[in-house]
Write an enzyme that holds these catalytic residues in place. Structure first.
Site, PDB file in Angstrom:
ATOM      1  N   ARG A 137      -9.471  -3.278   0.300  1.00 60.99           N
ATOM      2  CA  ARG A 137     -10.313  -2.290   1.032  1.00 60.99           C
ATOM      3  C   ARG A 137      -9.905  -1.371   2.191  1.00 60.99           C
ATOM      4  NH1 ARG A 137     -13.645  -5.337   3.945  1.00 60.99           N
ATOM      5  NH2 ARG A 137     -15.498  -3.762   3.967  1.00 60.99           N
ATOM      6  N   LYS A 202      -6.023 -15.337   4.624  1.00 58.20           N
ATOM      7  CA  LYS A 202      -6.447 -14.849   3.402  1.00 58.20           C
ATOM      8  C   LYS A 202      -5.844 -15.205   2.207  1.00 58.20           C
ATOM      9  CE  LYS A 202      -7.817 -10.459   1.851  1.00 58.20           C
ATOM     10  NZ  LYS A 202      -8.418  -8.999   2.208  1.00 58.20           N
ATOM     11  N   ARG A 337     -13.049  -8.580  12.289  1.00 59.69           N
ATOM     12  CA  ARG A 337     -11.577  -9.440  12.673  1.00 59.69           C
ATOM     13  C   ARG A 337     -11.799 -10.257  13.996  1.00 59.69           C
ATOM     14  NH1 ARG A 337      -7.855  -3.872  13.023  1.00 59.69           N
ATOM     15  NH2 ARG A 337      -8.653  -3.074  11.507  1.00 59.69           N
TER      16      ARG A 337
HETATM   17  C1  BTN Z   1      -8.955  -6.310  -0.243  1.00 62.32           C
HETATM   18  O1  BTN Z   1      -9.124  -7.689   0.340  1.00 62.32           O
HETATM   19  O2  BTN Z   1      -8.521  -5.625   0.632  1.00 62.32           O
HETATM   20  C2  BTN Z   1      -9.227  -6.149  -1.724  1.00 62.32           C
HETATM   21  C3  BTN Z   1      -8.153  -6.603  -2.546  1.00 62.32           C
HETATM   22  C4  BTN Z   1      -8.223  -6.456  -3.989  1.00 62.32           C
HETATM   23  C5  BTN Z   1      -6.869  -6.186  -4.765  1.00 62.32           C
HETATM   24  C6  BTN Z   1      -7.268  -6.163  -6.213  1.00 62.32           C
HETATM   25  S1  BTN Z   1      -5.789  -6.546  -7.080  1.00 62.32           S
HETATM   26  C7  BTN Z   1      -6.509  -6.128  -8.727  1.00 62.32           C
HETATM   27  C8  BTN Z   1      -7.391  -4.751  -8.341  1.00 62.32           C
HETATM   28  N1  BTN Z   1      -6.441  -3.560  -8.409  1.00 62.32           N
HETATM   29  C9  BTN Z   1      -6.302  -2.942  -7.124  1.00 62.32           C
HETATM   30  O3  BTN Z   1      -5.494  -1.975  -6.885  1.00 62.32           O
HETATM   31  N2  BTN Z   1      -6.995  -3.666  -6.066  1.00 62.32           N
HETATM   32  C10 BTN Z   1      -7.680  -4.851  -6.731  1.00 62.32           C
END
Ligand code: BTN
Length: 340
Positions: A137, A202, A337
Site C-alpha cells: 500500500r 506485521k 502508525r
Molecule cells: C501492504 O500491506 O502494504 C500490502 C501488501 C500486499 C502485497 C501483495 S504480494 C501479492 C500482491 N502483489 C503485489 O505486488 N502486492 C500484493
C-alpha cells in the site's frame, strides 16, 4: 487433471529453468555432491557452482559442507497448481476458472490487472514464487524473496461500480484473519484498514486495486502477501516491525495448503459481501482491532494527525478522536502508525 508440464506451471525467464531443476533436486533438504548435481543437470561441477551462486542471489540459503556436498538450509515446498487445487473445496474450485503460478514475476497484482483488461474471468488467480517489483500500500515495496512466503492475487468482478466496493478492503482483512486462524489460533489482529498483525508485528498485508465504470461493472485485484519464512537478508529491507509464520508457529506450514485456505476464505467472503455488504464483517473486524483506544498518528499525503483511535464506523471508515472532535477517515492514501 493431468500433471502440468514445467512450462505450463512456470513462466521461466532465461537461466531460470536450470536453477529450478537444481532446486527441485535440492528441495528435500538432503546433501548432494557437486558431482551428482552436475550429472543430474548434465553440466560440469563449475557450472553447478555458478547455478548455486545464482540461487544464493535469489535469497536461497545453501549450506556447503566439505565431503558431503550441498543442501538447502531448509526444505522448500514449491507452489503447485494441482496440489493447491486438490486442497480447495468443490465450490472454491469451481470459482477459480484460471490459476497461474510463476517462478518469477514483477508483481502478481500487476500481472492480474493486465489480464483483467484483456477480459480474464472473475476468480482468476495468480501466484509467484518471487516478485521483482512486489507492491505494498501507499507505493511501498513488498519484499518478496524466492519460495519463502506467499504472494497471491485474485481477480473479482462486480456488477456495481467502484464506489460500492469501499468496504472491500476490510472484508479482505477479515477473510485473511479467518484463513490464518486455523494455523495461528491466538494473537492475530487487524490494523486499519487491513494489515494482519501477530503480537503487534506485521504478518500479512492486502493491496486492493479497483477499476471500472462509475455505475458498474467494476473489478478488483486483491493482492495478498503473507510472510511464511522471511530470510534475514531480505528482512533487512522491511521498514516496519514484521513477523512470519515460522516465528508464530515454530515451523513452516505448507504454502499450498495456506494458499488454498486463503482463497477459500476470500471467495466465501466475497460472495457474502456481494449479497450482504460490509455489515456482516463489522463485528469480526472490530473483534480484531488492535488500535482501538490507542494513541496513534494518521499519516495523510500532506499532514500528520495525532489522536486516539476509536474503531471503525459502519462504512468501515476509521474514527479518530482529535481533541474534542470525532473525525472519520475513509481508507485511501492514509497510514496509521503508533507514535515513535
Ligand atoms: C501492504 O500491506 O502494504 C500490502 C501488501 C500486499 C502485497 C501483495 S504480494 C501479492 C500482491 N502483489 C503485489 O505486488 N502486492 C500484493
Amino acid at each position: 487433471m493431468p500433471q502440468l508440464r514445467r512450462q505450463d506451471r512456470y513462466a521461466t525467464l532465461r537461466g531460470m529453468e536450470s536453477r529450478l531443476k537444481l532446486l527441485e533436486i535440492l528441495a528435500d533438504g538432503r546433501f548432494r555432491s557437486g558431482e551428482d548435481l552436475g550429472a543430474y543437470l548434465g553440466v560440469s561441477r563449475a557450472a553447478v557452482w555458478k547455478q548455486l551462486r545464482a540461487l544464493k542471489r535469489l535469497g536461497i540459503e545453501i549450506q556447503a559442507v566439505r565431503g558431503r556436498g550441498y543442501r538447502l538450509a531448509y526444505p522448500i515446498e514449491f507452489l503447485h497448481a494441482d496440489t493447491l487445487r486438490s486442497r480447495l473445496s468443490a465450490s472454491a474450485q469451481a470459482a477459480i476458472p484460471r490459476l497461474d503460478i510463476f517462478a518469477e514475476l514483477d508483481s502478481t497484482n500487476t500481472y492480474l490487472k493486465a489480464r483483467a483488461q484483456e477480459g480474464a474471468p472473475c476468480g482468476a488467480v495468480c501466484l509467484a514464487e518471487t516478485q521483482h517489483a512486489g507492491r505494498g500500500r501507499l507505493g511501498r515495496v513488498w519484499v518478496s524473496p524466492f519460495a519463502c512466503n506467499l504472494y497471491l492475487s485474485l481477480l473479482w468482478r462486480f456488477a456495481a461500480g467502484p464506489a460500492a466496493l469501499a468496504g472491500l478492503s476490510l472484508v479482505a482483512g477479515v477473510a485473511l484473519v479467518q484463513a490464518l486462524k486455523n494455523l495461528v489460533p491466538r494473537g492475530l489482529g487487524l490494523k486499519w484498514p487491513n494489515d494482519v498483525q501477530w503480537q503487534g508485528r506485521k504478518l500479512a498485508g492486502v493491496l486492493i486495486e479497483i477499476a471500472g465504470e462509475s455505475s458498474g461493472p467494476s473489478h478488483a485485484v486483491i493482492g495478498i502477501g503473507i510472510n511464511v519464512r522471511m530470510p534475514d537478508a531480505a528482512a533487512q529491507e522491511i521498514g516496519q516491525p514484521w513477523t512470519d509464520l515460522i516465528r508464530c508457529l515454530g515451523e513452516a506450514p505448507s504454502r499450498n495448503t495456506l494458499a488454498a485456505a486463503v482463497l477459500e476464505a476470500l471467495i466465501e467472503s466475497l460472495r457474502v459481501f456481494e449479497r450482504e455488504g460490509l455489515a456482516r464483517f463489522l463485528e469480526a473486524w472490530r473483534e480484531h482491532d488492535v488500535m482501538a483506544g490507542k494513541s496513534v498518528q494518521l499519516h495523510l499525503p500532506n499532514a500528520v494527525i495525532a489522536g486516539e483511535a476509536q474503531g471503525i464506523d459502519d462504512q468501515g471508515a476509521l474514527l479518530l478522536r482529535v481533541g474534542d472532535e470525532l473525525r472519520r477517515f475513509a481508507a485511501g492514501e492514509i497510514s496509521l502508525r503508533m507514535p515513535s
